[in-house]
Motif scaffolding. Sequence first.
Motif, PDB file in Angstrom:
ATOM      1  N   GLU A  52     -36.443 -14.108 -59.795  1.00 55.91           N
ATOM      2  CA  GLU A  52     -35.424 -15.153 -59.683  1.00 55.91           C
ATOM      3  C   GLU A  52     -34.060 -14.625 -60.121  1.00 55.91           C
ATOM      4  O   GLU A  52     -33.037 -14.940 -59.512  1.00 55.91           O
ATOM      5  N   THR A  53     -34.058 -13.801 -61.153  1.00 55.00           N
ATOM      6  CA  THR A  53     -32.810 -13.240 -61.665  1.00 55.00           C
ATOM      7  C   THR A  53     -32.154 -12.347 -60.618  1.00 55.00           C
ATOM      8  O   THR A  53     -30.923 -12.369 -60.457  1.00 55.00           O
ATOM      9  N   ARG A  54     -32.948 -11.580 -59.898  1.00 55.66           N
ATOM     10  CA  ARG A  54     -32.393 -10.760 -58.810  1.00 55.66           C
ATOM     11  C   ARG A  54     -31.716 -11.651 -57.764  1.00 55.66           C
ATOM     12  O   ARG A  54     -30.636 -11.335 -57.277  1.00 55.66           O
ATOM     13  N   GLN A  55     -32.371 -12.767 -57.434  1.00 56.36           N
ATOM     14  CA  GLN A  55     -31.788 -13.696 -56.466  1.00 56.36           C
ATOM     15  C   GLN A  55     -30.533 -14.345 -57.039  1.00 56.36           C
ATOM     16  O   GLN A  55     -29.556 -14.544 -56.319  1.00 56.36           O
ATOM     17  N   HIS A  56     -30.536 -14.652 -58.327  1.00 57.18           N
ATOM     18  CA  HIS A  56     -29.342 -15.221 -58.961  1.00 57.18           C
ATOM     19  C   HIS A  56     -28.170 -14.251 -58.852  1.00 57.18           C
ATOM     20  O   HIS A  56     -27.038 -14.653 -58.564  1.00 57.18           O
ATOM     21  N   ARG A  57     -28.458 -12.964 -59.083  1.00 53.67           N
ATOM     22  CA  ARG A  57     -27.411 -11.951 -58.957  1.00 53.67           C
ATOM     23  C   ARG A  57     -26.868 -11.925 -57.530  1.00 53.67           C
ATOM     24  O   ARG A  57     -25.656 -11.912 -57.313  1.00 53.67           O
ATOM     25  N   LEU A  58     -27.771 -11.950 -56.558  1.00 50.80           N
ATOM     26  CA  LEU A  58     -27.341 -11.942 -55.161  1.00 50.80           C
ATOM     27  C   LEU A  58     -26.520 -13.189 -54.826  1.00 50.80           C
ATOM     28  O   LEU A  58     -25.513 -13.112 -54.112  1.00 50.80           O
ATOM     29  N   ASN A  59     -26.941 -14.346 -55.336  1.00 47.50           N
ATOM     30  CA  ASN A  59     -26.183 -15.582 -55.118  1.00 47.50           C
ATOM     31  C   ASN A  59     -24.779 -15.480 -55.717  1.00 47.50           C
ATOM     32  O   ASN A  59     -23.808 -15.924 -55.107  1.00 47.50           O
ATOM     33  N   GLU A 138     -22.655 -24.614 -54.206  1.00 47.08           N
ATOM     34  CA  GLU A 138     -24.051 -24.711 -53.772  1.00 47.08           C
ATOM     35  C   GLU A 138     -24.874 -23.526 -54.283  1.00 47.08           C
ATOM     36  O   GLU A 138     -26.021 -23.707 -54.712  1.00 47.08           O
ATOM     37  N   LEU A 139     -24.315 -22.342 -54.232  1.00 42.03           N
ATOM     38  CA  LEU A 139     -25.014 -21.160 -54.747  1.00 42.03           C
ATOM     39  C   LEU A 139     -25.256 -21.283 -56.257  1.00 42.03           C
ATOM     40  O   LEU A 139     -26.333 -20.956 -56.757  1.00 42.03           O
ATOM     41  N   LEU A 140     -24.258 -21.761 -56.963  1.00 42.00           N
ATOM     42  CA  LEU A 140     -24.382 -21.940 -58.417  1.00 42.00           C
ATOM     43  C   LEU A 140     -25.410 -23.019 -58.738  1.00 42.00           C
ATOM     44  O   LEU A 140     -26.186 -22.888 -59.690  1.00 42.00           O
ATOM     45  N   GLN A 141     -25.433 -24.085 -57.951  1.00 40.57           N
ATOM     46  CA  GLN A 141     -26.403 -25.156 -58.160  1.00 40.57           C
ATOM     47  C   GLN A 141     -27.824 -24.648 -57.937  1.00 40.57           C
ATOM     48  O   GLN A 141     -28.745 -25.029 -58.669  1.00 40.57           O
ATOM     49  N   ALA A 142     -28.018 -23.801 -56.941  1.00 47.53           N
ATOM     50  CA  ALA A 142     -29.352 -23.240 -56.695  1.00 47.53           C
ATOM     51  C   ALA A 142     -29.822 -22.441 -57.906  1.00 47.53           C
ATOM     52  O   ALA A 142     -30.974 -22.578 -58.343  1.00 47.53           O
ATOM     53  N   ASN A 143     -28.933 -21.623 -58.462  1.00 46.41           N
ATOM     54  CA  ASN A 143     -29.288 -20.862 -59.661  1.00 46.41           C
ATOM     55  C   ASN A 143     -29.572 -21.785 -60.829  1.00 46.41           C
ATOM     56  O   ASN A 143     -30.540 -21.599 -61.573  1.00 46.41           O
ATOM     57  N   LEU A 144     -28.721 -22.794 -61.003  1.00 42.07           N
ATOM     58  CA  LEU A 144     -28.891 -23.746 -62.099  1.00 42.07           C
ATOM     59  C   LEU A 144     -30.238 -24.448 -62.023  1.00 42.07           C
ATOM     60  O   LEU A 144     -30.932 -24.596 -63.040  1.00 42.07           O
ATOM     61  N   ALA A 145     -30.640 -24.870 -60.834  1.00 39.98           N
ATOM     62  CA  ALA A 145     -31.918 -25.569 -60.680  1.00 39.98           C
ATOM     63  C   ALA A 145     -33.086 -24.692 -61.132  1.00 39.98           C
ATOM     64  O   ALA A 145     -34.007 -25.170 -61.803  1.00 39.98           O
ATOM     65  N   GLU A 146     -33.037 -23.409 -60.788  1.00 33.58           N
ATOM     66  CA  GLU A 146     -34.116 -22.512 -61.212  1.00 33.58           C
ATOM     67  C   GLU A 146     -34.086 -22.268 -62.714  1.00 33.58           C
ATOM     68  O   GLU A 146     -35.140 -22.154 -63.344  1.00 33.58           O
ATOM     69  N   GLU A 147     -32.902 -22.195 -63.300  1.00 35.78           N
ATOM     70  CA  GLU A 147     -32.806 -22.019 -64.758  1.00 35.78           C
ATOM     71  C   GLU A 147     -33.376 -23.237 -65.481  1.00 35.78           C
ATOM     72  O   GLU A 147     -34.084 -23.096 -66.486  1.00 35.78           O
TER      73      GLU A 147
END
Length: 172
Positions: A52-59, A138-147
């Motif tokens: 998930e962290t890798r995806q967060h970095r990409l986002n 939207e990208l930040l919200q996606a990361n936030l939801a996973e956190e």
Amino acid sequence: MRRPVTDQRTLFMLRLEALLGIELRLEQLLPALAEEVADVQLRRGLERHVAETRQHRLNLETAFHVLGEEPSAREPLALQGLERDHAERVASLWAEASWELHDLVVAETGAHIEHLEIGSYEAARQQAELLDAEDAAELLQANLAEELAMLDEGKAISHRLASTLVHERLRA
């Protein structure tokens, strides 16, 4: 070199740089934490969070690009403090401490890190919305939801480990 804050967009970009620094560091830190633990559920959660962290970095890198900026990371000073605190707590554990106690220390460190990330993502998302940077928001919200989901999972694991320790103490 840190750029001077002259407007809200610059402040927002500094927040994104800090978040990218955190995610880059976590790509290194989370596998090390996963190796420290004996609890299978905690280890799997940490290992899943690496992906998930890798995806967060990409986002985050994508957010920079949609804003017309090159991705740039800042040194994550707050995370460094949490790392030092974790190292001190692990070092202070009695040599004969149970693995549950050690794993509880790791789970608590994970919760502290999640709170740092959640607060940072909430602030960044709000700034993106105020700047009408909807794609970035939207990208930040996606990361936030996973956190937020990871924090909930970590709380459940911490509660289970703490309950086990209480029951062991009562049996002794």
